[in-house]
Design an enzyme around this catalytic site. Sequence first.
Site, PDB file in Angstrom:
ATOM      1  N   HIS A 159       0.869  -1.191   0.000  1.00  0.00           N
ATOM      2  CA  HIS A 159       0.000   0.000   0.000  1.00  0.00           C
ATOM      3  C   HIS A 159       0.897   1.230   0.000  1.00  0.00           C
ATOM      4  O   HIS A 159       1.267   1.750   1.046  1.00  0.00           O
ATOM      5  CB  HIS A 159      -0.915  -0.021   1.225  1.00  0.00           C
ATOM      6  CG  HIS A 159      -1.969   1.045   1.220  1.00  0.00           C
ATOM      7  ND1 HIS A 159      -3.208   0.872   1.788  1.00  0.00           N
ATOM      8  CD2 HIS A 159      -1.977   2.314   0.715  1.00  0.00           C
ATOM      9  CE1 HIS A 159      -3.928   1.971   1.637  1.00  0.00           C
ATOM     10  NE2 HIS A 159      -3.186   2.864   0.990  1.00  0.00           N
ATOM     11  N   HIS A 195       1.449   4.843  -2.479  1.00  0.00           N
ATOM     12  CA  HIS A 195       1.117   5.691  -3.627  1.00  0.00           C
ATOM     13  C   HIS A 195       2.393   6.375  -4.096  1.00  0.00           C
ATOM     14  O   HIS A 195       3.010   7.123  -3.327  1.00  0.00           O
ATOM     15  CB  HIS A 195       0.075   6.732  -3.231  1.00  0.00           C
ATOM     16  CG  HIS A 195      -1.201   6.131  -2.736  1.00  0.00           C
ATOM     17  ND1 HIS A 195      -2.241   5.812  -3.577  1.00  0.00           N
ATOM     18  CD2 HIS A 195      -1.585   5.746  -1.485  1.00  0.00           C
ATOM     19  CE1 HIS A 195      -3.227   5.272  -2.863  1.00  0.00           C
ATOM     20  NE2 HIS A 195      -2.847   5.222  -1.593  1.00  0.00           N
ATOM     21  N   HIS A 203      -9.425   0.811  -1.662  1.00  0.00           N
ATOM     22  CA  HIS A 203      -9.417   1.471  -0.359  1.00  0.00           C
ATOM     23  C   HIS A 203     -10.836   1.410   0.204  1.00  0.00           C
ATOM     24  O   HIS A 203     -11.799   1.784  -0.474  1.00  0.00           O
ATOM     25  CB  HIS A 203      -9.015   2.939  -0.501  1.00  0.00           C
ATOM     26  CG  HIS A 203      -7.560   3.163  -0.777  1.00  0.00           C
ATOM     27  ND1 HIS A 203      -6.854   2.447  -1.718  1.00  0.00           N
ATOM     28  CD2 HIS A 203      -6.670   4.045  -0.232  1.00  0.00           C
ATOM     29  CE1 HIS A 203      -5.596   2.878  -1.733  1.00  0.00           C
ATOM     30  NE2 HIS A 203      -5.463   3.850  -0.845  1.00  0.00           N
ATOM     31  N   GLU A 251     -11.330   3.247   5.771  1.00  0.00           N
ATOM     32  CA  GLU A 251     -10.333   4.144   6.381  1.00  0.00           C
ATOM     33  C   GLU A 251     -11.129   5.206   7.136  1.00  0.00           C
ATOM     34  O   GLU A 251     -11.227   5.179   8.356  1.00  0.00           O
ATOM     35  CB  GLU A 251      -9.449   4.765   5.301  1.00  0.00           C
ATOM     36  CG  GLU A 251      -8.441   5.777   5.831  1.00  0.00           C
ATOM     37  CD  GLU A 251      -7.730   6.553   4.714  1.00  0.00           C
ATOM     38  OE1 GLU A 251      -6.754   7.239   5.040  1.00  0.00           O
ATOM     39  OE2 GLU A 251      -8.149   6.499   3.541  1.00  0.00           O
ATOM     40  N   ASP A 308       1.801   4.000   2.813  1.00  0.00           N
ATOM     41  CA  ASP A 308       0.758   4.821   2.189  1.00  0.00           C
ATOM     42  C   ASP A 308       1.351   5.980   1.384  1.00  0.00           C
ATOM     43  O   ASP A 308       1.548   5.865   0.182  1.00  0.00           O
ATOM     44  CB  ASP A 308      -0.218   5.318   3.254  1.00  0.00           C
ATOM     45  CG  ASP A 308      -1.575   5.739   2.699  1.00  0.00           C
ATOM     46  OD1 ASP A 308      -1.774   5.639   1.474  1.00  0.00           O
ATOM     47  OD2 ASP A 308      -2.436   6.162   3.490  1.00  0.00           O
ATOM     48  N   ASP A 309       1.607   7.107   2.033  1.00  0.00           N
ATOM     49  CA  ASP A 309       2.178   8.306   1.397  1.00  0.00           C
ATOM     50  C   ASP A 309       3.322   8.800   2.285  1.00  0.00           C
ATOM     51  O   ASP A 309       3.182   9.794   3.005  1.00  0.00           O
ATOM     52  CB  ASP A 309       1.108   9.392   1.252  1.00  0.00           C
ATOM     53  CG  ASP A 309      -0.062   8.924   0.407  1.00  0.00           C
ATOM     54  OD1 ASP A 309       0.060   8.930  -0.831  1.00  0.00           O
ATOM     55  OD2 ASP A 309      -1.091   8.533   0.983  1.00  0.00           O
TER      56      ASP A 309
END
Length: 317
Positions: free
Chosen positions: A14, A16, A194, A197, A275-276
């Site tokens: 996961h 990005h 997704h 969340e 994630d980011d």
Amino acid sequence: MYDWLNALPKAELHLHLEGSLEPELLFALAERNRIALPWDDVETLRKAYAFNNLQEFLDLYYRGADVLRTEQDFYDLTWAYLLRCKAQNVVHTEPFFDPQTHTDRGIPFEVVLAGITGALKDGKSKLGVDSGLILSFLRHLSQEEAEKTLDQALPFRDAFVAVGLDSSEMGHPPSKFQRVFDRARNEGFLTVAHAGEEGPPEYIWEALDLLKIQRIDHGVRAIEDERLMQRIIDEQIPLTVCPLSNTKLCVFDDMAQHNILDMLERGVKVTVNSDDPAYFGGYVTENFHALYTHLGMTEDQAKRLAQNSLDARLVKP
């Protein structure tokens, strides 16, 4: 403990790519492409990385992605992330990219893809990092827009292992994208999304039943629905959980409240991801270390989480 966690062989499921754009690279690309930025310097930008919710983060994320213009830019972005993988013993990664973020700015789909896939190929040959690319639809846009993106992707189908769904969750349930996911599956793509969340457990049910996903991205709100939890455990559906992201975006008030280890001990196939990472203050090892620091994660739990990530790969070795 950090060094031990860093050395643990793991997969990242996961991530990005646009969210791995570190401030230093963002400024370098802006200069290369002669783009004026609203921040004076790297430190000012870092100070802007304080978010109250998902939408505040996304607003900055899309502003940052505007510096990505050329094939070389996308190569450099992806290569910088792969160097982090190598440094943290991430032996396999399945990153997302959001074509619509770029095609809507007039960047040709094939330019974006060429830069990313070129770096992923070099990551395998030069760094020994395996990968599988996931094309992700933006859920705040329409299903029709997603279908156009799928049409653009079909000539390059061998470049992807799956399609996914990301961006603003609230008000954009998985059911909104059932038709394009049906099409993608008929074209031979695996599917992920997704869900859960910020969105409710109902969104996870929809992702499983309507989008027929192989993996749930995030999914932390599943714990609010006992019947859903039982299904996830029984079917061993992997969850790609992102602890630092969840606290930065106020899904949990602080790391001590995170439910990832509770889920692990109940038999859920949870994994640890970043994630980011440029925006949330850490890559995979930092996420593992946060669980050790704030939740008392044991070595045995860390090994199980790392093994889960390797088991949950869409691309099997």
